[in-house]
Motif scaffolding. Structure first.
Motif, mmCIF file in Angstrom:
data_model
loop_
_atom_site.group_PDB
_atom_site.id
_atom_site.type_symbol
_atom_site.label_atom_id
_atom_site.label_comp_id
_atom_site.label_asym_id
_atom_site.label_seq_id
_atom_site.Cartn_x
_atom_site.Cartn_y
_atom_site.Cartn_z
ATOM 1 N N ARG A 133 0.935 -0.769 -0.097
ATOM 2 C CA ARG A 133 0.110 -0.298 0.048
ATOM 3 C C ARG A 133 0.627 1.511 -0.194
ATOM 4 N NH1 ARG A 133 -5.149 1.104 -1.129
ATOM 5 N NH2 ARG A 133 -6.012 3.236 -0.629
ATOM 6 N N ILE A 134 0.650 2.178 -0.344
ATOM 7 C CA ILE A 134 2.128 4.025 -1.279
ATOM 8 C C ILE A 134 0.734 4.998 -1.230
ATOM 9 C CG2 ILE A 134 3.473 2.182 -2.361
ATOM 10 C CD1 ILE A 134 1.595 4.172 -4.326
ATOM 11 N N HIS A 135 1.609 5.475 -0.684
ATOM 12 C CA HIS A 135 1.092 7.103 -0.545
ATOM 13 C C HIS A 135 1.711 8.020 -1.763
ATOM 14 C CE1 HIS A 135 -0.961 10.730 0.849
ATOM 15 N NE2 HIS A 135 0.106 11.196 0.992
ATOM 16 N N PHE A 136 1.499 8.899 -2.435
ATOM 17 C CA PHE A 136 1.806 9.522 -3.639
ATOM 18 C C PHE A 136 2.017 10.796 -2.575
ATOM 19 C CE2 PHE A 136 0.259 6.437 -6.638
ATOM 20 C CZ PHE A 136 0.570 6.395 -6.972
ATOM 21 N N GLU A 137 3.437 11.262 -2.622
ATOM 22 C CA GLU A 137 3.598 12.385 -1.893
ATOM 23 C C GLU A 137 3.104 13.658 -2.297
ATOM 24 O OE1 GLU A 137 7.929 12.199 -1.553
ATOM 25 O OE2 GLU A 137 8.133 10.259 0.390
ATOM 26 N N GLY A 138 2.741 14.319 -2.147
ATOM 27 C CA GLY A 138 2.572 15.715 -1.878
ATOM 28 C C GLY A 138 0.610 15.266 -2.792
ATOM 29 N N TYR A 139 0.547 14.310 -2.385
ATOM 30 C CA TYR A 139 -1.542 14.063 -3.175
ATOM 31 C C TYR A 139 -2.416 13.332 -1.714
ATOM 32 C CZ TYR A 139 0.220 14.400 -7.998
ATOM 33 O OH TYR A 139 0.971 15.043 -8.988
ATOM 34 N N GLY A 140 -2.865 13.675 -1.606
ATOM 35 C CA GLY A 140 -4.059 12.989 -0.483
ATOM 36 C C GLY A 140 -4.141 11.924 -0.337
ATOM 37 N N ASP A 141 -4.792 11.080 0.119
ATOM 38 C CA ASP A 141 -4.769 9.510 0.628
ATOM 39 C C ASP A 141 -5.960 9.107 0.181
ATOM 40 O OD1 ASP A 141 -3.436 10.027 2.638
ATOM 41 O OD2 ASP A 141 -5.232 9.765 5.025
ATOM 42 N N GLU A 142 -6.852 10.236 -0.812
ATOM 43 C CA GLU A 142 -8.128 8.842 -1.848
ATOM 44 C C GLU A 142 -6.666 8.649 -2.729
ATOM 45 O OE1 GLU A 142 -7.873 12.983 -2.741
ATOM 46 O OE2 GLU A 142 -7.782 12.200 -1.005
ATOM 47 N N TRP A 143 -5.789 9.222 -2.527
ATOM 48 C CA TRP A 143 -4.766 8.620 -4.250
ATOM 49 C C TRP A 143 -3.803 7.024 -4.257
ATOM 50 C CZ3 TRP A 143 -5.984 10.509 -8.955
ATOM 51 C CH2 TRP A 143 -6.407 11.007 -9.286
ATOM 52 N N ASP A 144 -3.558 7.138 -2.937
ATOM 53 C CA ASP A 144 -2.692 5.917 -1.980
ATOM 54 C C ASP A 144 -3.557 4.805 -2.769
ATOM 55 O OD1 ASP A 144 -2.234 7.533 0.114
ATOM 56 O OD2 ASP A 144 -2.727 6.196 1.251
ATOM 57 N N ASP A 145 -2.755 3.764 -3.065
ATOM 58 C CA ASP A 145 -2.715 2.867 -4.404
ATOM 59 C C ASP A 145 -2.279 1.776 -3.665
ATOM 60 O OD1 ASP A 145 -3.707 1.346 -6.502
ATOM 61 O OD2 ASP A 145 -2.488 2.378 -8.110
ATOM 62 N N THR A 146 -2.570 0.703 -4.050
ATOM 63 C CA THR A 146 -1.885 -0.961 -4.009
ATOM 64 C C THR A 146 -1.675 -1.242 -4.852
ATOM 65 O OG1 THR A 146 -3.575 -1.394 -2.614
ATOM 66 C CG2 THR A 146 -1.891 -3.392 -3.001
ATOM 67 N N VAL A 147 -0.124 -1.670 -4.439
ATOM 68 C CA VAL A 147 1.128 -2.166 -5.975
ATOM 69 C C VAL A 147 1.783 -2.939 -5.643
ATOM 70 C CG1 VAL A 147 0.806 0.484 -6.942
ATOM 71 C CG2 VAL A 147 2.937 -0.370 -5.168
ATOM 72 N N GLY A 148 2.645 -3.504 -6.817
ATOM 73 C CA GLY A 148 3.245 -5.308 -6.600
ATOM 74 C C GLY A 148 5.086 -4.156 -7.305
ATOM 75 N N LEU A 149 5.345 -5.181 -7.499
ATOM 76 C CA LEU A 149 7.237 -5.053 -7.737
ATOM 77 C C LEU A 149 7.272 -4.620 -8.572
ATOM 78 C CD1 LEU A 149 8.976 -7.477 -6.056
ATOM 79 C CD2 LEU A 149 9.081 -6.024 -5.674
ATOM 80 N N PRO A 150 6.120 -4.820 -10.160
ATOM 81 C CA PRO A 150 6.373 -3.675 -11.812
ATOM 82 C C PRO A 150 6.453 -2.655 -11.481
ATOM 83 C CG PRO A 150 5.052 -5.997 -12.141
ATOM 84 C CD PRO A 150 5.492 -6.128 -10.108
ATOM 85 N N ARG A 151 5.763 -2.149 -10.427
ATOM 86 C CA ARG A 151 5.715 -0.668 -10.668
ATOM 87 C C ARG A 151 6.293 0.381 -9.443
ATOM 88 N NH1 ARG A 151 -0.910 0.314 -9.770
ATOM 89 N NH2 ARG A 151 0.610 2.708 -9.417
ATOM 90 N N ILE A 152 7.221 -0.513 -9.114
ATOM 91 C CA ILE A 152 7.992 0.105 -7.729
ATOM 92 C C ILE A 152 9.650 -0.363 -8.169
ATOM 93 C CG2 ILE A 152 8.404 0.499 -5.583
ATOM 94 C CD1 ILE A 152 6.130 -1.547 -4.886
ATOM 95 N N GLN A 153 10.437 1.541 -8.501
ATOM 96 C CA GLN A 153 11.607 1.693 -8.753
ATOM 97 C C GLN A 153 11.825 2.208 -6.971
ATOM 98 O OE1 GLN A 153 12.334 4.028 -11.579
ATOM 99 N NE2 GLN A 153 11.150 2.100 -13.020
ATOM 100 N N PRO A 154 13.627 1.643 -6.972
ATOM 101 C CA PRO A 154 13.868 2.374 -5.333
ATOM 102 C C PRO A 154 14.059 4.271 -6.059
ATOM 103 C CG PRO A 154 15.203 0.571 -6.075
ATOM 104 C CD PRO A 154 14.001 0.438 -6.676
ATOM 105 N N ARG A 155 14.185 5.209 -4.332
ATOM 106 C CA ARG A 155 14.506 6.158 -5.043
ATOM 107 C C ARG A 155 16.221 6.010 -4.991
ATOM 108 N NH1 ARG A 155 11.377 11.293 -2.373
ATOM 109 N NH2 ARG A 155 9.617 9.532 -1.756
#
Length: 155
Positions: A133-155
């Motif tokens: 479960r991720i939270h996009f920084e700078g956006y409201g909680d309504e944009w939180d999403d559930t994602v798998g590894l193919p959509r994630i990159q380290p920062r």
């Protein structure tokens, strides 16, 4: 004669409405609140099975938690923003087991793909094996999403 015929039709419609109990009809795609493990969770109806059972997907949860529920567990349509209750105990237990081997941990800062663009995000929950479960920084909680590894990159 027309008055009698329309009165008979009106009475027939009234009888049909009262015999069905005036319950709202739910359709595929409706966002509803569903009682799950003693709390109400937002879900979307995936399938209808007559007027008394619905296959639902709980928003923010992996598809393994999809289930067929009886009508009495559907508490109504989602209206406005819904605060998600804590995950049920069985979901937390599965997430704890997955957290032991998952690459990312709660609080990790990552980049997440959304519609072809990468956005900064933070891991706010673990929902399964390499599902977050991720939270996009700078956006409201309504944009939180559930994602798998193919959509994630380290920062």
């Amino acid at each position: 004669m027309a008055f009698v015929r329309s009165s008979v039709i009106s009475l027939a419609l009234l009888a049909a409405v009262t015999s069905t109990g005036c319950k709202r009809r739910y359709d595929v795609g409706d966002k509803v609140l569903v009682e799950w493990e003693k709390n109400n969770y937002p879900a979307v109806i995936l399938e209808t099975q007559g007027t008394t059972k619905f296959k639902v997907h709980y928003e923010g949860y992996d598809a393994i938690w999809d289930e067929v529920v009886p009508r009495d567990r559907v508490k109504g349509l989602v209206e406005g923003t819904v605060v998600h209750p804590e995950p049920p105990a069985k979901v937390r237990a599965k997430a704890i087991a997955a957290a032991q081997t998952n690459i990312y941990k709660i609080g990790d800062r990552v980049r997440v793909e959304w519609h072809g663009t990468m956005y900064p995000a933070v891991i706010v929950g673990i929902v399964g094996q390499e599902r977050y479960r991720i939270h996009f920084e700078g956006y409201g909680d309504e944009w939180d999403d559930t994602v798998g590894l193919p959509r994630i990159q380290p920062r």
